[in-house]
Structures are given as C-alpha cells and as structure tokens.
Design a protein around this motif. Sequence first.
Motif, PDB file in Angstrom:
ATOM      1  N   ILE A 271       0.860  -1.184   0.000  1.00  0.00           N
ATOM      2  CA  ILE A 271       0.000   0.000   0.000  1.00  0.00           C
ATOM      3  C   ILE A 271       0.893   1.230   0.000  1.00  0.00           C
ATOM      4  O   ILE A 271       1.817   1.341   0.802  1.00  0.00           O
ATOM      5  N   GLU A 272       0.614   2.133  -0.907  1.00  0.00           N
ATOM      6  CA  GLU A 272       1.347   3.403  -0.928  1.00  0.00           C
ATOM      7  C   GLU A 272       0.800   4.279   0.184  1.00  0.00           C
ATOM      8  O   GLU A 272      -0.391   4.560   0.228  1.00  0.00           O
ATOM      9  N   MET A 273       1.677   4.679   1.086  1.00  0.00           N
ATOM     10  CA  MET A 273       1.245   5.507   2.206  1.00  0.00           C
ATOM     11  C   MET A 273       1.710   6.937   1.980  1.00  0.00           C
ATOM     12  O   MET A 273       2.783   7.168   1.424  1.00  0.00           O
ATOM     13  N   SER A 274       0.887   7.865   2.434  1.00  0.00           N
ATOM     14  CA  SER A 274       1.261   9.271   2.351  1.00  0.00           C
ATOM     15  C   SER A 274       2.339   9.559   3.394  1.00  0.00           C
ATOM     16  O   SER A 274       2.622   8.741   4.267  1.00  0.00           O
ATOM     17  N   LYS A 275       2.917  10.737   3.304  1.00  0.00           N
ATOM     18  CA  LYS A 275       3.956  11.128   4.253  1.00  0.00           C
ATOM     19  C   LYS A 275       3.428  11.116   5.691  1.00  0.00           C
ATOM     20  O   LYS A 275       4.106  10.655   6.609  1.00  0.00           O
ATOM     21  N   GLU A 276       2.217  11.587   5.892  1.00  0.00           N
ATOM     22  CA  GLU A 276       1.623  11.638   7.226  1.00  0.00           C
ATOM     23  C   GLU A 276       1.305  10.233   7.740  1.00  0.00           C
ATOM     24  O   GLU A 276       1.476   9.950   8.916  1.00  0.00           O
ATOM     25  N   GLN A 277       0.863   9.327   6.857  1.00  0.00           N
ATOM     26  CA  GLN A 277       0.595   7.953   7.271  1.00  0.00           C
ATOM     27  C   GLN A 277       1.884   7.240   7.675  1.00  0.00           C
ATOM     28  O   GLN A 277       1.906   6.482   8.643  1.00  0.00           O
ATOM     29  N   LYS A 278       2.971   7.490   6.972  1.00  0.00           N
ATOM     30  CA  LYS A 278       4.267   6.905   7.331  1.00  0.00           C
ATOM     31  C   LYS A 278       4.724   7.440   8.685  1.00  0.00           C
ATOM     32  O   LYS A 278       5.236   6.694   9.519  1.00  0.00           O
ATOM     33  N   ARG A 279       4.542   8.729   8.905  1.00  0.00           N
ATOM     34  CA  ARG A 279       4.932   9.342  10.173  1.00  0.00           C
ATOM     35  C   ARG A 279       4.112   8.747  11.321  1.00  0.00           C
ATOM     36  O   ARG A 279       4.632   8.416  12.377  1.00  0.00           O
ATOM     37  N   PHE A 280       2.809   8.567  11.100  1.00  0.00           N
ATOM     38  CA  PHE A 280       1.945   7.962  12.116  1.00  0.00           C
ATOM     39  C   PHE A 280       2.391   6.533  12.409  1.00  0.00           C
ATOM     40  O   PHE A 280       2.452   6.107  13.562  1.00  0.00           O
TER      41      PHE A 280
END
Length: 155
Positions: free
Chosen positions: A66-75
Amino acid sequence: MNRTLLGALGALVLVAIGLFWWQGRAIEAPGPPPPEPAPTAEPKQPDVLPSADVADMRGPALPEAIEMSKEQKRFARYDRNNDSIITRNEMLSTRVNSFRKLDKDGNNLLTFEEWAVTTVDKFDKADANGNGQLNAAEFATTRSPTKPRKPRCNC
C-alpha cells in the motif's frame, strides 16, 4: 425535625448503595474442575509421506503493498503496536536515545549541567582566550551554519 429525617433517609440510602456495591464485587467460588478427557488410541502414522498433484492448484493471492502518504508513514513510525492509536509512551519513545545521550551519568535524572552540556561545550569552544567571556568576534563563531537558499522559480 425535617433535617434529622432527611439526614437519616440519606444515611439509609448510602448504606443501601454500599451494600449493593459490596455484593456486586463478591468473588464466586470456583466450581469443580472439568473432567479429564478419555484417552484415545493414537492412529498409526503411515510410513510413506502423502503426495498430491498440485499442477492445477493455486495458492492464495499475495498481499499488495500500500502506498502511504507522508503523514501515514509518520503515524506508523510512532504507532509501535499497530493499534491505530498513539499513546503517550509511544510518542515519547522516540526521544529515549536523545535523553540517553544527554544523561551522562546514566541515573535517568537529567541535571541542568547535563541538559546544557552542548551549550557549555559551544561556549568553551568559542572562548578563544579562555577568560569566561565572549566578545563580539568570539560570539560570531557560535552561529549555526546557514543552509544556502534555493533560488525561487520565476516561471
């Protein structure tokens, strides 16, 4: 008279609430243990391994990344137990290594001297003549290096 009657009624209500609470917290005695299962005869293991024709079989589909956004990766970096909730301990766990670097004596207590060690080291390095004071030229050496600015696009 009314105050006495209301006080007695209030005391009875409190006693009744206490009794209900006390009975609700009673621990039940454990019952007898369940009966042990009857022993069964073990089936004899075959000497030959089973084989199957898997030519037309397909296993389950592989999971897709799943491609995660920058904020999802940070979370996800903070959410250590993957429960989609970041607790205070999970949030602070990223600061442990920084704290350990500052805690020189390893007692998990950060004194002012330990906290200010980088500033003290910077001051000592800038104090060229060692007199415990910084003049303007010495103070100028403490400035953080600036990053070169990127030219703005004039499209």
